[in-house]
Design an enzyme around this catalytic site. Structure first.
Site, PDB file in Angstrom:
ATOM      1  N   ASN A 288      24.369 -38.652   7.647  1.00 40.54           N
ATOM      2  CA  ASN A 288      25.258 -39.054   8.750  1.00 40.54           C
ATOM      3  C   ASN A 288      25.276 -37.981   9.832  1.00 40.54           C
ATOM      4  OD1 ASN A 288      27.497 -37.116   8.222  1.00 40.54           O
ATOM      5  ND2 ASN A 288      27.590 -38.220   6.275  1.00 40.54           N
TER       6      ASN A 288
ATOM      7  N   PRO B 128      30.319 -39.434  -6.443  1.00 44.13           N
ATOM      8  CA  PRO B 128      31.611 -38.887  -6.892  1.00 44.13           C
ATOM      9  C   PRO B 128      32.433 -38.455  -5.680  1.00 44.13           C
ATOM     10  CG  PRO B 128      29.828 -37.312  -7.281  1.00 44.13           C
ATOM     11  CD  PRO B 128      29.181 -38.590  -6.839  1.00 44.13           C
TER      12      PRO B 128
HETATM   13  N1  CTP Z   1      35.364 -36.636   0.334  1.00 45.34           N
HETATM   14  C1  CTP Z   1      34.765 -36.022  -0.758  1.00 45.34           C
HETATM   15  N2  CTP Z   1      33.837 -36.681  -1.498  1.00 45.34           N
HETATM   16  C2  CTP Z   1      33.483 -37.957  -1.197  1.00 45.34           C
HETATM   17  C3  CTP Z   1      34.081 -38.608  -0.091  1.00 45.34           C
HETATM   18  C4  CTP Z   1      35.013 -37.902   0.648  1.00 45.34           C
HETATM   19  O1  CTP Z   1      35.082 -34.855  -1.037  1.00 45.34           O
HETATM   20  N3  CTP Z   1      32.583 -38.574  -1.944  1.00 45.34           N
HETATM   21  C5  CTP Z   1      36.381 -35.912   1.098  1.00 45.34           C
HETATM   22  C6  CTP Z   1      35.989 -35.575   2.498  1.00 45.34           C
HETATM   23  O2  CTP Z   1      35.412 -34.285   2.565  1.00 45.34           O
HETATM   24  C7  CTP Z   1      37.317 -35.620   3.227  1.00 45.34           C
HETATM   25  C8  CTP Z   1      38.089 -36.699   2.501  1.00 45.34           C
HETATM   26  O3  CTP Z   1      37.488 -36.779   1.213  1.00 45.34           O
HETATM   27  O4  CTP Z   1      38.062 -34.425   3.062  1.00 45.34           O
HETATM   28  C9  CTP Z   1      38.084 -38.043   3.177  1.00 45.34           C
HETATM   29  O5  CTP Z   1      36.841 -38.603   3.237  1.00 45.34           O
HETATM   30  P1  CTP Z   1      36.526 -40.059   3.864  1.00 45.34           P
HETATM   31  O6  CTP Z   1      35.121 -40.373   3.565  1.00 45.34           O
HETATM   32  O7  CTP Z   1      36.953 -40.098   5.268  1.00 45.34           O
HETATM   33  O8  CTP Z   1      37.479 -40.972   3.050  1.00 45.34           O
HETATM   34  P2  CTP Z   1      37.200 -41.984   1.930  1.00 45.34           P
HETATM   35  O9  CTP Z   1      38.026 -41.565   0.770  1.00 45.34           O
HETATM   36  O10 CTP Z   1      35.734 -42.125   1.694  1.00 45.34           O
HETATM   37  O11 CTP Z   1      37.820 -43.347   2.496  1.00 45.34           O
HETATM   38  P3  CTP Z   1      37.206 -44.477   3.479  1.00 45.34           P
HETATM   39  O12 CTP Z   1      35.727 -44.526   3.221  1.00 45.34           O
HETATM   40  O13 CTP Z   1      37.940 -45.675   3.050  1.00 45.34           O
HETATM   41  O14 CTP Z   1      37.549 -44.050   4.863  1.00 45.34           O
END
Ligand code: CTP
Length: 405
Positions: free
Chosen positions: A213, A310
């Protein structure tokens, strides 16, 4: 940037070839908003002229303790009383020895001795041949200077002007500038260990291609810099980004989300703070082909099946240290709309004390950011600012929420 706005720095030059780097350092101070008063020893004038330093600092240079421009004829008193810091760069082996002995027979050493020791810090950037640097006398002097309250900025390593290779080079001007800016920041995370994830992850399809990304890693790296400036021991677990590592920060490079989780889990058992700033890929291809996936000539595209990665933040936040309150976890939420609603929900879902919300398209790859802080008390919108300014503010916000040690 104006990281030294309002600061007055006395820049002392002593005799060494690294004087040419002092010109660039002086420019750096001025660019960061400081006023600079240059003081030069007689030996330094063999390497660079006061004219150059005057032009770069915009002030006439002092070279003599008998300078008649001072009405009281006491430049050593007057110059040191106005300074927020005295920086000796380059500091020769001889000048270190002079400082250790409190010598005062020329303006620069006299001024260092006469400075109000509790108010005016002395920062030293040594520069010398590797044998001179390694000599027990120099090492002894350095230890004594540190014991006397000076800050030793360290030395670089590599090819030296004398043709030899080793330790003892003066740090590069931009490295010195970063350390001196850090020196002035409040030490609100002193003694704490901080682990940060940053950048995107790369989920391989085959040896050539993968899913990633637009995250540049700039925000996570700015937080790493700000945390180190605040006195923390900082490790950054970084996905594939081309951002330079901040000074004094330990960097662990990873590619996939699973690598990032493993590297993070190796770091957090000793940590006090975990900040998940990475844009982790939510899904990865179920299989990674050993060989490049080729067109088969049929015109039909291959089907890629995905599986969920994860959640690093959620996994760490559920761990033992976070549950006992020993690890303070901070998450980020990059949203495209309804920021407040999504950020609040995400904080609760991930069960973390603090979450930073921002609008993804307005921050990815940019040099500035606007943060919305979400904690159990509610939300606080912070003004748009450079990523380093945002990072310093975030560090201050985290520090005041930490349990006292
Ligand atoms: N994060 C993480 N590991 C993942 C996904 C996310 O550690 N596999 C962490 C990111 O670094 C950030 C937070 O979780 O601090 C939010 O990530 P985001 O991708 O925006 O949220 P999601 O939980 O994936 O929710 P959604 O996709 O519904 O927006």
């Amino acid at each position: 940037m104006n990281d030294l706005a309002g600061r007055h720095i006395v820049l002392g030059l002593t005799g060494g070839i690294a004087c040419y780097k002092a010109a660039e350092l002086c420019r750096g101070f001025v660019k960061e908003g400081a006023t600079v008063q240059v003081v030069m020893t007689e030996a330094s004038e063999q390497f660079i002229t006061p004219v150059t330093m005057q032009a770069l600092s915009g002030r006439t240079v002092y070279t003599s303790q008998w300078d008649p421009r001072e009405p009281n004829n006491m430049p050593h008193i007057n110059l040191s009383r106005q300074a927020d810091a005295i920086v000796i760069a380059p500091c020769s082996a001889d000048f270190m020895a002079r400082l250790v002995h409190g010598r005062a027979d020329e303006l620069l050493s006299l001024m260092c001795l006469a400075r109000p020791i509790a108010q005016v810090p002395l920062l030293i950037a040594p520069a010398m041949n590797r044998e001179m640097w390694a000599h027990p006398a120099t090492q002894r002097n350095m230890a004594q200077l540190a014991a006397d309250g000076a800050t030793i900025l360290g030395v670089g390593s590599g090819f030296q002007a004398c043709g030899e290779t080793g330790d003892g080079r003066m740090l590069e001007p931009e490295e010195l500038l970063e350390d001196i800016v850090a020196f002035f920041q409040p030490k609100v995370l002193s003694g704490r260990k901080v682990v940060i994830t940053a950048g995107p992850t790369f989920e391989a399809l085959d040896p050539i291609r993968g899913i990633t990304n637009h995250s540049s890693g700039k925000m996570g790296f700015a937080i790493a810099r700000a945390a180190r400036e605040a006195g923390a021991d900082v490790a950054i677990v970084a996905g594939p980004v081309s951002v330079p590592t901040p000074r004094g920060v330990r960097r662990v490079d990873v590619k996939s989300a699973r690598d990032m989780l493993a590297a993070t889990q190796a770091e957090v058992p000793q940590a006090d703070i975990f900040i998940a700033a990475a844009a982790v890929a939510d899904w990865r291809p179920v299989t990674e082909s050993d060989q490049k996936i080729k067109k088969d000539g049929s015109g039909s595209a291959p089907t890629v099946a995905f599986t969920e990665n994860p959640d690093i933040l959620a996994t760490v936040a559920k761990g033992e240290r976070a549950r006992s309150g020993a690890l303070f976890c901070v998450g980020f939420a990059a949203e495209s709309h309804d920021l407040v609603k999504h950020a609040k929900a995400k904080r609760e879902r991930k069960d973390i004390p603090l979450l930073v919300g921002n609008i993804g398209p307005l921050t990815f790859g940019q040099d500035d950011n606007q943060m919305l802080l979400v904690d159990a008390q509610g939300t606080t919108e912070l003004p748009r600012a450079s990523k380093i300014a945002c990072a310093r503010r975030l560090v201050a916000e985290i520090a005041r929420r930490l349990p006292r040690t």
